[in-house]
Design a protein around this motif. Structure first.
Motif, PDB file in Angstrom:
ATOM      1  N   ILE A 313     -26.631 -71.127  50.010  1.00 49.85           N
ATOM      2  CA  ILE A 313     -24.502 -70.762  49.792  1.00 49.85           C
ATOM      3  C   ILE A 313     -25.230 -70.198  51.527  1.00 49.85           C
ATOM      4  O   ILE A 313     -23.931 -71.229  51.459  1.00 49.85           O
ATOM      5  CB  ILE A 313     -24.754 -69.383  48.985  1.00 49.85           C
ATOM      6  N   VAL A 314     -25.838 -69.481  52.425  1.00 51.69           N
ATOM      7  CA  VAL A 314     -25.576 -68.994  53.332  1.00 51.69           C
ATOM      8  C   VAL A 314     -26.304 -70.433  54.676  1.00 51.69           C
ATOM      9  O   VAL A 314     -24.781 -70.740  54.881  1.00 51.69           O
ATOM     10  CB  VAL A 314     -27.154 -68.264  53.630  1.00 51.69           C
ATOM     11  N   GLU A 315     -26.965 -71.674  53.330  1.00 52.01           N
ATOM     12  CA  GLU A 315     -26.596 -73.105  54.522  1.00 52.01           C
ATOM     13  C   GLU A 315     -26.118 -73.476  54.301  1.00 52.01           C
ATOM     14  O   GLU A 315     -25.193 -73.993  54.840  1.00 52.01           O
ATOM     15  CB  GLU A 315     -28.252 -73.650  53.668  1.00 52.01           C
ATOM     16  N   ASN A 316     -24.959 -74.019  53.037  1.00 50.89           N
ATOM     17  CA  ASN A 316     -23.715 -74.250  53.158  1.00 50.89           C
ATOM     18  C   ASN A 316     -23.092 -73.793  53.884  1.00 50.89           C
ATOM     19  O   ASN A 316     -21.798 -74.782  54.131  1.00 50.89           O
ATOM     20  CB  ASN A 316     -24.073 -74.462  51.698  1.00 50.89           C
ATOM     21  N   ILE A 317     -22.722 -72.932  53.905  1.00 52.09           N
ATOM     22  CA  ILE A 317     -21.408 -72.396  54.390  1.00 52.09           C
ATOM     23  C   ILE A 317     -21.831 -72.169  55.997  1.00 52.09           C
ATOM     24  O   ILE A 317     -19.954 -72.652  56.664  1.00 52.09           O
ATOM     25  CB  ILE A 317     -21.334 -70.504  54.808  1.00 52.09           C
ATOM     26  N   GLY A 318     -22.558 -72.916  56.292  1.00 49.53           N
ATOM     27  CA  GLY A 318     -22.511 -72.821  57.986  1.00 49.53           C
ATOM     28  C   GLY A 318     -24.068 -72.213  58.794  1.00 49.53           C
ATOM     29  O   GLY A 318     -23.648 -72.695  59.894  1.00 49.53           O
ATOM     30  N   PHE A 319     -24.241 -71.525  58.089  1.00 50.98           N
ATOM     31  CA  PHE A 319     -24.890 -70.641  58.973  1.00 50.98           C
ATOM     32  C   PHE A 319     -26.528 -71.144  58.701  1.00 50.98           C
ATOM     33  O   PHE A 319     -26.404 -71.679  57.509  1.00 50.98           O
ATOM     34  CB  PHE A 319     -24.569 -68.814  58.256  1.00 50.98           C
ATOM     35  N   ILE A 320     -27.555 -70.504  59.826  1.00 55.13           N
ATOM     36  CA  ILE A 320     -29.207 -71.076  58.995  1.00 55.13           C
ATOM     37  C   ILE A 320     -29.594 -69.980  58.086  1.00 55.13           C
ATOM     38  O   ILE A 320     -29.446 -68.263  57.690  1.00 55.13           O
ATOM     39  CB  ILE A 320     -30.004 -70.550  60.045  1.00 55.13           C
TER      40      ILE A 320
END
Length: 461
Positions: A313-320
């Motif tokens: 989910i972190v990745e999907n939001i745009g963070f690493i």
């Protein structure tokens, strides 16, 4: 006689009305109590974390609990929302909720102290003064209380038509202090520079001030300040003279610049550079929790966030995210021959191991990354060879740098022995290829790190 009868009649009617009114009120109260959602926990702090990431994580967590119709309920207060869902059981439905208030990292610690929040969101590490403030809740610097939930690259953004492609940290300092005030001074168009910055409550601002301006340099008085990352980014995108800084997830349509530090190469905040924290403006995003809290949902939620699903989910939001991947990465041509050969034959994993300040102990993130690394190799069935490469900051002698770098790599290797197969002899490169300014006493500690590379184990056939 008639008068007395009328009076009795009125008394009876009054009693009936009172009984009906009381019954209605009690029933309404019961209905209201049944409809009132159960508040599982409250998050407060960073707008970077609380803007989009925290709501997305909470919504999926509630769904994992079996909640249906999970949705965001906006508040009349800006940057505050409630995540609401419904659970169904034998006794009917029960609404459950989580409140999120995103007014800046410092407010998270204040609300945690005041009992207004159960989890503090922060886009910077907790300050020592805040650790002291919250010491009755446990050691906020400890593994159990500090939780790195994502890596972010502080993005330097300009208008899409700006001709510049990269800037150094020293130049950024001169720009945001007001010393450089026209793009012509940097080889660009003859146009005044307009500054956009986050407000004083923001962890994003704290990070920028720490990494770029330093303690003795003030932000130019003419800079426009914003509580919202999205609003700041939109302003820069519309202003040909604009420059600002935002989290990666808030870049939108602005142009992203590469950044360098003294003695380091310029790089953009690409996934591998940010995940390993090689990028000069990489930073960690945190959640902080109290010790011995009597709320199982807090621990459950934190475990969910740090899980592979939460990190997706972190990745999907745009963070690493901190889910480990292998990436091809070419080394600098000036690197030692053994390192060049390694990079040509191997892939780099998206994790660096760092150590606590002035210590040979892995920091909290490093301790969690050991567990992630074990999980990563458990799925490879022993078919990968592991190489650990140690680096150090600059010391008085190069021989000392090599010893320190080797010691750090061996520390990680010893933690993995018995849990990970096919670990090669460690490689020590000393102070080669710094990722931070060795002239800065605090920043140079980042140069003491361990890289992880993997290659295929040769077939026995």
């Amino acid at each position: 006689m008639r008068f007395r009868s009328q009076r009795h009649f009125l008394i009876i009617i009054s009693c009936l009305c009172f009984s009906i009114f009381t019954a209605v009120r009690l029933n309404a109260a019961a209905v209201s109590a049944a409809d009132k959602p159960e508040l599982l926990f409250r998050l407060a702090g960073s707008n970077t974390v609380g803007g989009r990431l925290a709501p997305a994580l909470v919504m999926e967590y509630l769904r994992d609990l079996g909640a249906q119709n999970v949705h965001v309920v906006p508040s009349h207060i800006e940057n505050e929302v409630r995540i609401l869902g419904s659970q169904y059981g034998n006794d009917g439905s029960q609404s459950i909720a989580v409140d999120i208030s995103a007014h800046g990292s410092s407010t998270g610690f204040k609300w945690l102290n005041a009992g207004r929040a159960d989890i503090a969101m922060s886009s910077r590490a907790i300050k020592q003064s805040e650790v002291k403030l919250l010491e009755r809740f446990g050691d906020m610097n400890s593994f159990d209380n500090e939780h790195v939930i994502a890596i972010d690259g502080l993005a330097i953004i300009v208008h899409p038509d700006n001709s510049l492609n990269e800037l150094s940290k020293p130049i950024l300092k001169r720009i945001f202090s007001g010393e450089i005030d026209n793009w012509r001074q940097l080889g660009g168009d003859d146009r005044a520079i307009t500054l956009y910055a986050r407000d004083d409550n923001s962890g994003t601002w704290d990070t920028f001030r720490s990494l770029v301006l330093g303690k003795k340099t003030a932000l130019a008085s003419g800079a426009s300040r914003y509580e919202s990352n999205a609003e700041l980014s939109a302003q820069v995108e519309a202003d040909r003279g604009g420059i600002g800084f935002v989290p990666l997830a808030a870049v939108a349509g602005s142009k992203l610049l590469a950044v360098s530090d003294r003695q380091t190469r310029a790089m953009k905040p690409e996934r591998i550079n940010v995940a390993t924290e090689d990028y000069p403006l990489a930073r960690r995003l945190y959640l902080y929790s109290k010790s011995n809290i009597d709320n199982p949902h807090v621990d459950d939620f934190l475990s969910f966030v740090l899980s592979e699903k939460g990190q997706s989910i972190v990745e999907n939001i745009g963070f690493i995210s901190q889910n480990i991947i292998a990436v091809e990465q070419q080394a600098d041509s000036s690197a030692p021959a053994e390192y060049l050969q390694l990079t040509q034959q191997s892939k780099r994993l998206s994790v660096n191991f760092y150590f606590s300040p002035a210590s040979a102990v892995l920091d909290n993130k490093g301790q969690r990354d050991l567990l992630r690394l074990e999980g990563y190799f458990a799925s490879s069935d022993g078919k990968q060879r592991v190489s650990l490469v140690g680096f150090s900051d600059v010391r008085s002698k190069s021989s000392l740098e090599k010893v320190l770098a080797k010691h750090r790599a061996l520390m990680v290797k010893n933690k993995l022995i018995g849990k990970v197969e096919n670990i090669e002899p460690v490689m020590s490169l000393g102070a080669f290829m710094p990722i931070a300014n060795n002239g800065d006493v605090v920043a140079k500690m980042k140069n003491g790190r361990v890289e992880v590379w993997v290659s295929s184990v040769p077939s026995s056939n």
